[in-house]
Write a protein that holds these residues in place. Sequence first.
Motif, PDB file in Angstrom:
ATOM      1  N   TYR A  48     -13.317  58.794  22.251  1.00 25.61           N
ATOM      2  CA  TYR A  48     -14.288  58.078  23.079  1.00 25.61           C
ATOM      3  C   TYR A  48     -13.684  57.707  24.432  1.00 25.61           C
ATOM      4  O   TYR A  48     -14.352  57.813  25.467  1.00 25.61           O
ATOM      5  CB  TYR A  48     -14.761  56.821  22.348  1.00 25.61           C
ATOM      6  CG  TYR A  48     -15.793  56.027  23.118  1.00 25.61           C
ATOM      7  CD1 TYR A  48     -17.133  56.418  23.137  1.00 25.61           C
ATOM      8  CD2 TYR A  48     -15.429  54.901  23.846  1.00 25.61           C
ATOM      9  CE1 TYR A  48     -18.072  55.701  23.848  1.00 25.61           C
ATOM     10  CE2 TYR A  48     -16.370  54.173  24.561  1.00 25.61           C
ATOM     11  CZ  TYR A  48     -17.685  54.582  24.556  1.00 25.61           C
ATOM     12  OH  TYR A  48     -18.616  53.871  25.274  1.00 25.61           O
ATOM     13  N   ARG A  49     -12.434  57.267  24.429  1.00 27.27           N
ATOM     14  CA  ARG A  49     -11.784  56.906  25.698  1.00 27.27           C
ATOM     15  C   ARG A  49     -11.644  58.121  26.608  1.00 27.27           C
ATOM     16  O   ARG A  49     -11.801  58.010  27.833  1.00 27.27           O
ATOM     17  CB  ARG A  49     -10.422  56.274  25.423  1.00 27.27           C
ATOM     18  CG  ARG A  49     -10.505  54.853  24.888  1.00 27.27           C
ATOM     19  CD  ARG A  49      -9.153  54.172  24.896  1.00 27.27           C
ATOM     20  NE  ARG A  49      -8.246  54.772  23.916  1.00 27.27           N
ATOM     21  CZ  ARG A  49      -8.154  54.390  22.653  1.00 27.27           C
ATOM     22  NH1 ARG A  49      -8.920  53.421  22.206  1.00 27.27           N
ATOM     23  NH2 ARG A  49      -7.302  54.968  21.834  1.00 27.27           N
ATOM     24  N   TYR A  51     -13.656  60.669  26.663  1.00 27.84           N
ATOM     25  CA  TYR A  51     -14.991  60.989  27.174  1.00 27.84           C
ATOM     26  C   TYR A  51     -15.379  60.057  28.319  1.00 27.84           C
ATOM     27  O   TYR A  51     -16.024  60.484  29.280  1.00 27.84           O
ATOM     28  CB  TYR A  51     -16.021  60.897  26.045  1.00 27.84           C
ATOM     29  CG  TYR A  51     -17.432  61.148  26.496  1.00 27.84           C
ATOM     30  CD1 TYR A  51     -17.888  62.444  26.759  1.00 27.84           C
ATOM     31  CD2 TYR A  51     -18.317  60.088  26.681  1.00 27.84           C
ATOM     32  CE1 TYR A  51     -19.181  62.675  27.182  1.00 27.84           C
ATOM     33  CE2 TYR A  51     -19.614  60.313  27.102  1.00 27.84           C
ATOM     34  CZ  TYR A  51     -20.043  61.608  27.348  1.00 27.84           C
ATOM     35  OH  TYR A  51     -21.334  61.831  27.778  1.00 27.84           O
ATOM     36  N   THR A  52     -14.987  58.802  28.224  1.00 32.64           N
ATOM     37  CA  THR A  52     -15.335  57.825  29.257  1.00 32.64           C
ATOM     38  C   THR A  52     -14.314  57.762  30.391  1.00 32.64           C
ATOM     39  O   THR A  52     -14.479  56.952  31.308  1.00 32.64           O
ATOM     40  CB  THR A  52     -15.479  56.422  28.638  1.00 32.64           C
ATOM     41  OG1 THR A  52     -14.260  56.070  27.963  1.00 32.64           O
ATOM     42  CG2 THR A  52     -16.638  56.387  27.659  1.00 32.64           C
ATOM     43  N   GLU A  54     -10.849  57.183  30.191  1.00 35.39           N
ATOM     44  CA  GLU A  54      -9.649  56.371  29.992  1.00 35.39           C
ATOM     45  C   GLU A  54      -8.557  57.235  29.358  1.00 35.39           C
ATOM     46  O   GLU A  54      -8.271  57.146  28.162  1.00 35.39           O
ATOM     47  CB  GLU A  54      -9.963  55.157  29.104  1.00 35.39           C
ATOM     48  CG  GLU A  54     -10.995  54.220  29.700  1.00 35.39           C
ATOM     49  CD  GLU A  54     -11.281  53.041  28.779  1.00 35.39           C
ATOM     50  OE1 GLU A  54     -10.405  52.710  27.964  1.00 35.39           O
ATOM     51  OE2 GLU A  54     -12.376  52.466  28.891  1.00 35.39           O
ATOM     52  N   ASN A  76     -11.992  64.518  34.443  1.00 35.09           N
ATOM     53  CA  ASN A  76     -12.638  64.218  33.165  1.00 35.09           C
ATOM     54  C   ASN A  76     -13.304  65.457  32.578  1.00 35.09           C
ATOM     55  O   ASN A  76     -14.532  65.568  32.499  1.00 35.09           O
ATOM     56  CB  ASN A  76     -13.659  63.088  33.336  1.00 35.09           C
ATOM     57  CG  ASN A  76     -13.932  62.378  32.025  1.00 35.09           C
ATOM     58  OD1 ASN A  76     -13.595  62.881  30.963  1.00 35.09           O
ATOM     59  ND2 ASN A  76     -14.521  61.206  32.105  1.00 35.09           N
ATOM     60  N   ASN A  79     -15.579  64.859  29.401  1.00 34.70           N
ATOM     61  CA  ASN A  79     -16.951  64.484  29.700  1.00 34.70           C
ATOM     62  C   ASN A  79     -17.765  65.695  30.140  1.00 34.70           C
ATOM     63  O   ASN A  79     -18.908  65.894  29.708  1.00 34.70           O
ATOM     64  CB  ASN A  79     -16.951  63.410  30.790  1.00 34.70           C
ATOM     65  CG  ASN A  79     -18.338  62.910  31.122  1.00 34.70           C
ATOM     66  OD1 ASN A  79     -19.117  63.595  31.774  1.00 34.70           O
ATOM     67  ND2 ASN A  79     -18.661  61.710  30.671  1.00 34.70           N
ATOM     68  N   ASP A  83     -20.996  67.114  27.970  1.00 33.31           N
ATOM     69  CA  ASP A  83     -22.331  67.049  28.585  1.00 33.31           C
ATOM     70  C   ASP A  83     -22.899  68.439  28.827  1.00 33.31           C
ATOM     71  O   ASP A  83     -24.114  68.656  28.692  1.00 33.31           O
ATOM     72  CB  ASP A  83     -22.266  66.270  29.901  1.00 33.31           C
ATOM     73  CG  ASP A  83     -22.070  64.777  29.680  1.00 33.31           C
ATOM     74  OD1 ASP A  83     -22.043  64.351  28.509  1.00 33.31           O
ATOM     75  OD2 ASP A  83     -21.922  64.036  30.660  1.00 33.31           O
TER      76      ASP A  83
END
Length: 494
Positions: A48-49, A51-52, A54, A76, A79, A83
């Motif tokens: 998750y980090r 993807y966002t 971090e 990124n 991401n 997407d």
Amino acid sequence: MADSVKIAGSAYISKEGLYLYPNEDLTGEDVLTFINYNRGITTYGENYRYYTGEHSILKKKFDPKSFRPDNRVISNWANYVVDTYIGYFMGTPVKIQLEDDSKNELLQNWLKINTFQDKLSEVAKQVAIYGLSYMLAYQDEDSNTCVAVVPPDEGFIIYDTSIKRKPLAFVRYAYFNSELVGEVYTDSKVYSIDKDGKLEETGAIVPFKEVPAVEFYANEERLSLVGKIRTLVDAYDKAFSQKANEIQYFDQAYLLLLGLNLPKDPETGKPILDFNGDKKAFYDPSPESANARVEFLAKPDSDNMQENMLNRLVNDIFQTAMVANLNDEAFSGNSSGVAIRYKLLSMQNQAALEERKFTIALTNFLGNIVSLGKVIGSVTVGEVKAGLSLTFKRNIPVNDADEANTAKTLEGVVSKETQLKVLSIVDDPKAEIEKIGEEKENLIKQSLQNSINATDMFKGGVTDAEPEERGVLESQGTNREEVDSSKPRERQEI
């Protein structure tokens, strides 16, 4: 059970990550064991980090003794890959239909009220990030059937150890102020669980006669897109940051002065260099200055090597994720639909495999919850599953003219509904068939009405006809009765 590992008590986990329980009646202690194990899975939070945005490089400790710049630059790609793939796989909503028209209309209303397509897209995104996701059905205060999406770090399904892997319970949990708050859904009841592992009935019932949750995943191993490319993303971030460091470091040019007798500061003994004054050049009239050198130091250039490294990493990221890089030169220019499909072949193969998994999960989920009388009326689970059709359509550029020609070619070969499914602009073939039928009925009614009006006017019986029209007919002495009673030759003379 040979490949399963015992966690504690009667709690087991399979090599695919399934939570298995050999007994029928769950205990609170074993549920708590599963929760603690699930909380210890670090990959969910790491994916998750990434993807966002971090990334690990942002947490790297700074070396205070280093004299080099310390840029932390991230791209990124996680991401972008997720997407891009979800836009391709779920950008066009899945067509969910029932054969029975009246029940299908009720189903479409229920899907719309529950924003089911949006939830399904969120499920697909979570599968790409985490490797799996869950849908949970529940009854609200008005006994309406609703749907919620639960990520794998907030819930899981416990299966039995039979070959069918039948779900025994769905566990949803969270921590507030370090206090556990959780619910356990079985095929008949809902229980609450506290931090000590005590299960208590909440009074809520499960009317679906099945565990009201289903697991979605793209592959049996529960591999995620982010997890497959995370190390490559780390390598790209490191290489890109080093490139930024070198640009900043080598931007500080060093001037080399050899063989010049520059004036010195009497106190420090260091040469006096005036870069901000009026002097634009160094001048030394001494004989030794004839062999002096004034030049900038040449610095090593590793730009080509760095660019090759970055390009290689980008290619590996998309190849490993099996996702097409839409910014690649291969997609430039005008390409035919067939050419685009060849470029998207790896992503298409991956989506086809995931579609099969999603079809099974959706059929089981909708079959269980839609059969409840309040959704589409009284119907059995088997009838829902038998009449349910799911159509996945990839979100790619289409040629409307080619689709129209294909649909025309299918005229008389296949059913009208199958013919309309070829067209991307038709979302609901059954509704479109109804509209076509209504248009035909309206045309027939309009034609009949026009025919009646024309006959009445021809007889002179139309009161609102133009005076000129009635006058022409009356002056010729013709009416409908005269024409009908005349002989063929007389009709020609008239």
